[in-house]
Design a protein around this motif. Structure first.
Motif, PDB file in Angstrom:
ATOM      1  N   ILE A 292       0.861  -1.177   0.000  1.00  0.00           N
ATOM      2  CA  ILE A 292       0.000   0.000   0.000  1.00  0.00           C
ATOM      3  C   ILE A 292       0.902   1.233   0.000  1.00  0.00           C
ATOM      4  O   ILE A 292       1.698   1.421   0.918  1.00  0.00           O
ATOM      5  CB  ILE A 292      -0.929   0.023   1.223  1.00  0.00           C
ATOM      6  N   PRO A 293       0.800   2.071  -1.018  1.00  0.00           N
ATOM      7  CA  PRO A 293       1.693   3.215  -1.074  1.00  0.00           C
ATOM      8  C   PRO A 293       1.373   4.247   0.000  1.00  0.00           C
ATOM      9  O   PRO A 293       0.225   4.418   0.380  1.00  0.00           O
ATOM     10  CB  PRO A 293       1.452   3.785  -2.473  1.00  0.00           C
ATOM     11  N   THR A 294       2.392   4.890   0.493  1.00  0.00           N
ATOM     12  CA  THR A 294       2.210   5.959   1.463  1.00  0.00           C
ATOM     13  C   THR A 294       2.596   7.272   0.794  1.00  0.00           C
ATOM     14  O   THR A 294       3.262   7.289  -0.233  1.00  0.00           O
ATOM     15  CB  THR A 294       3.097   5.749   2.699  1.00  0.00           C
ATOM     16  N   ILE A 295       2.178   8.360   1.381  1.00  0.00           N
ATOM     17  CA  ILE A 295       2.509   9.671   0.848  1.00  0.00           C
ATOM     18  C   ILE A 295       3.937   9.993   1.299  1.00  0.00           C
ATOM     19  O   ILE A 295       4.196  10.157   2.483  1.00  0.00           O
ATOM     20  CB  ILE A 295       1.519  10.739   1.346  1.00  0.00           C
ATOM     21  N   ARG A 296       4.828  10.073   0.357  1.00  0.00           N
ATOM     22  CA  ARG A 296       6.218  10.408   0.657  1.00  0.00           C
ATOM     23  C   ARG A 296       6.405  11.895   0.418  1.00  0.00           C
ATOM     24  O   ARG A 296       5.904  12.426  -0.568  1.00  0.00           O
ATOM     25  CB  ARG A 296       7.162   9.601  -0.217  1.00  0.00           C
ATOM     26  N   LEU A 297       7.110  12.542   1.341  1.00  0.00           N
ATOM     27  CA  LEU A 297       7.230  13.989   1.201  1.00  0.00           C
ATOM     28  C   LEU A 297       8.591  14.499   1.630  1.00  0.00           C
ATOM     29  O   LEU A 297       9.321  13.850   2.366  1.00  0.00           O
ATOM     30  CB  LEU A 297       6.119  14.707   1.953  1.00  0.00           C
ATOM     31  N   ASP A 298       8.912  15.698   1.123  1.00  0.00           N
ATOM     32  CA  ASP A 298      10.096  16.451   1.523  1.00  0.00           C
ATOM     33  C   ASP A 298       9.602  17.776   2.098  1.00  0.00           C
ATOM     34  O   ASP A 298       8.668  18.369   1.559  1.00  0.00           O
ATOM     35  CB  ASP A 298      11.003  16.749   0.334  1.00  0.00           C
ATOM     36  N   VAL A 299      10.239  18.233   3.162  1.00  0.00           N
ATOM     37  CA  VAL A 299       9.897  19.526   3.760  1.00  0.00           C
ATOM     38  C   VAL A 299      11.171  20.364   3.826  1.00  0.00           C
ATOM     39  O   VAL A 299      12.149  19.954   4.451  1.00  0.00           O
ATOM     40  CB  VAL A 299       9.296  19.360   5.178  1.00  0.00           C
ATOM     41  N   ASP A 300      11.153  21.489   3.140  1.00  0.00           N
ATOM     42  CA  ASP A 300      12.267  22.435   3.177  1.00  0.00           C
ATOM     43  C   ASP A 300      11.817  23.672   3.951  1.00  0.00           C
ATOM     44  O   ASP A 300      10.659  24.083   3.841  1.00  0.00           O
ATOM     45  CB  ASP A 300      12.688  22.842   1.759  1.00  0.00           C
TER      46      ASP A 300
END
Length: 146
Positions: A40-48
């Protein structure tokens, strides 16, 4: 003549006594039951972060813009999306289906509160981009005592 008999020692198994022997394996097996499925894919994120704002980039391939919701409450950000299954009837037997239908959810807390009125969001080619300006924080004020 060789002696092939081993003397019986009832406490031999207790000599290398380890009270938690096998416990780590039990925990690994138990932990797998509660973990989300790996497919099940998860929401992958980057925070700058800059001095003025946070820039969030989230990979959400295959989602429609209308199915994505972003909620901001102070310094907490919640991204959720729902992919709905088509009701189209297909002929034949499905041998394997790896496409995910359902909800995705990701919540995180930022260090500074976000100015919700100035926040912006865009979605293009499966990538959600958020610009979250920081709220102006009041400087510490020294109070004079009279």
């Amino acid at each position: 003549m060789a002696h092939h008999l081993t003397p019986f020692e009832p406490f031999a198994d207790l000599i290398p006594f380890d009270p938690v022997r096998g416990f780590d394996q039990l925990l690994r097996e138990f932990g797998r039951a509660g973990l989300p499925k790996q497919d099940i894919p998860t929401i992958r994120l980057d925070v700058d972060e800059t001095e003025q704002a946070y820039a969030v980039t989230a990979d959400m391939p295959g989602m429609n813009k209308e199915d994505i919701q972003v909620r901001i409450d102070g310094n907490q950000v919640v991204i959720s999306a729902e992919r709905k299954r088509d009701t189209e009837q297909k002929t034949g037997n499905i041998v394997r289906s790896e496409r995910h239908w359902g909800q995705q959810y990701r919540a995180f807390t930022l260090q500074c509160p976000v100015d919700e009125a100035k926040a912006e969001a865009s979605y293009e080619n499966g990538v959600l981009k958020l610009t979250l300006p920081k709220k102006a924080t009041a400087q510490a004020h020294r109070l004079d005592i009279h």
